[in-house]
Design a protein around this motif. Sequence first.
Motif, mmCIF file in Angstrom:
data_model
loop_
_atom_site.group_PDB
_atom_site.id
_atom_site.type_symbol
_atom_site.label_atom_id
_atom_site.label_comp_id
_atom_site.label_asym_id
_atom_site.label_seq_id
_atom_site.Cartn_x
_atom_site.Cartn_y
_atom_site.Cartn_z
ATOM 1 N N MET A 1 0.824 -1.215 0.000
ATOM 2 C CA MET A 1 0.000 0.000 0.000
ATOM 3 C C MET A 1 0.856 1.262 0.000
ATOM 4 O O MET A 1 0.706 2.100 -0.893
ATOM 5 C CB MET A 1 -0.982 -0.010 1.171
ATOM 6 N N PRO A 2 1.798 1.434 0.930
ATOM 7 C CA PRO A 2 2.597 2.665 0.875
ATOM 8 C C PRO A 2 3.579 2.684 -0.300
ATOM 9 O O PRO A 2 3.922 3.756 -0.804
ATOM 10 C CB PRO A 2 3.335 2.691 2.218
ATOM 11 N N ALA A 3 4.007 1.515 -0.744
ATOM 12 C CA ALA A 3 4.972 1.459 -1.846
ATOM 13 C C ALA A 3 4.330 1.780 -3.194
ATOM 14 O O ALA A 3 4.959 2.405 -4.045
ATOM 15 C CB ALA A 3 5.621 0.072 -1.902
ATOM 16 N N TRP A 4 3.074 1.369 -3.402
ATOM 17 C CA TRP A 4 2.431 1.526 -4.709
ATOM 18 C C TRP A 4 1.427 2.667 -4.776
ATOM 19 O O TRP A 4 1.220 3.247 -5.842
ATOM 20 C CB TRP A 4 1.728 0.226 -5.115
ATOM 21 N N THR B 1 2.735 6.501 -10.022
ATOM 22 C CA THR B 1 1.964 6.689 -11.250
ATOM 23 C C THR B 1 2.586 5.837 -12.354
ATOM 24 O O THR B 1 3.663 5.268 -12.176
ATOM 25 C CB THR B 1 1.986 8.161 -11.698
ATOM 26 N N ALA B 2 1.932 5.798 -13.499
ATOM 27 C CA ALA B 2 2.456 5.053 -14.645
ATOM 28 C C ALA B 2 3.812 5.608 -15.074
ATOM 29 O O ALA B 2 4.647 4.866 -15.596
ATOM 30 C CB ALA B 2 1.467 5.092 -15.798
ATOM 31 N N ASP B 3 4.038 6.914 -14.861
ATOM 32 C CA ASP B 3 5.342 7.503 -15.185
ATOM 33 C C ASP B 3 6.444 6.944 -14.290
ATOM 34 O O ASP B 3 7.588 6.800 -14.711
ATOM 35 C CB ASP B 3 5.304 9.025 -15.053
ATOM 36 N N ASP B 4 6.078 6.630 -13.025
ATOM 37 C CA ASP B 4 7.049 6.078 -12.079
ATOM 38 C C ASP B 4 7.330 4.608 -12.363
ATOM 39 O O ASP B 4 8.462 4.151 -12.258
ATOM 40 C CB ASP B 4 6.537 6.193 -10.638
ATOM 41 N N ASP B 5 6.281 3.870 -12.678
ATOM 42 C CA ASP B 5 6.381 2.424 -12.882
ATOM 43 C C ASP B 5 5.179 1.980 -13.705
ATOM 44 O O ASP B 5 4.042 2.298 -13.356
ATOM 45 C CB ASP B 5 6.371 1.715 -11.512
ATOM 46 N N PRO B 6 5.403 1.235 -14.786
ATOM 47 C CA PRO B 6 4.273 0.815 -15.626
ATOM 48 C C PRO B 6 3.284 -0.096 -14.902
ATOM 49 O O PRO B 6 2.143 -0.237 -15.338
ATOM 50 C CB PRO B 6 4.930 0.093 -16.807
ATOM 51 N N GLY B 7 3.682 -0.677 -13.777
ATOM 52 C CA GLY B 7 2.769 -1.528 -13.006
ATOM 53 C C GLY B 7 1.857 -0.761 -12.070
ATOM 54 O O GLY B 7 0.900 -1.312 -11.526
ATOM 55 N N ALA B 8 2.119 0.522 -11.873
ATOM 56 C CA ALA B 8 1.358 1.311 -10.902
ATOM 57 C C ALA B 8 -0.140 1.344 -11.178
ATOM 58 O O ALA B 8 -0.935 1.155 -10.245
ATOM 59 C CB ALA B 8 1.920 2.730 -10.803
ATOM 60 N N PRO B 9 -0.594 1.572 -12.404
ATOM 61 C CA PRO B 9 -2.051 1.577 -12.623
ATOM 62 C C PRO B 9 -2.711 0.251 -12.241
ATOM 63 O O PRO B 9 -3.794 0.248 -11.661
ATOM 64 C CB PRO B 9 -2.188 1.856 -14.124
#
Length: 182
Positions: free
Chosen positions: A56-59, A63-71
């Motif tokens: 939860m705090p890590a993700w 955003t998608a700009d930070d990591d493609p898995g974020a969305p």
Amino acid sequence: MGSILVHEFITLDGVIDSPTWTFDYPFDPKMGAAIGGVMGGSKAILLGRRTYEEFMPAWSGRTADDDPGAPFFNESRKYIVSSTLESADWNNSTILGPYEAEKIRSLKDEVDGDIYVSGSGTLVRAMLADGLVDELHLFVFPLALGSGKRLFTEDGSQTKLALAGAEAYDSGVVHLAYRSAD
């Protein structure tokens, strides 16, 4: 009915606990594609309490700009198995309560797509024992730690699996995909 797809980072000696040791290995884009493939058809995420509290705090702020898995992590429906968690503040999160195999079977029927699981060792061990894991994706790192929480414990039940695929990466990591042998 959806399938439960489990993804674990694991050492040669079976340790899955707190995988900060993965940082010592370069992240291979092919490995990212393999993990994306496991997540791709998933419409929900199933987590144990400890993994939820780490994810939860890590993700939640990414955003998608930070990591493609974020969305995927932030927008997907999340189900948390816990007998102690009282609130789940991460977007689209539901607490299922303590582990009950029948609850997980019902969830598989309710979710229109696959259910992704990462980490959550206690939950994964219980689901393996109850025959609820449809695919087990182990990303085996070329490292033996000697101690730590293992995916398969000495007092655990026998689990028969069938190899569904294997892929090696330049970092020495090997992706082993298994399905139930039953």
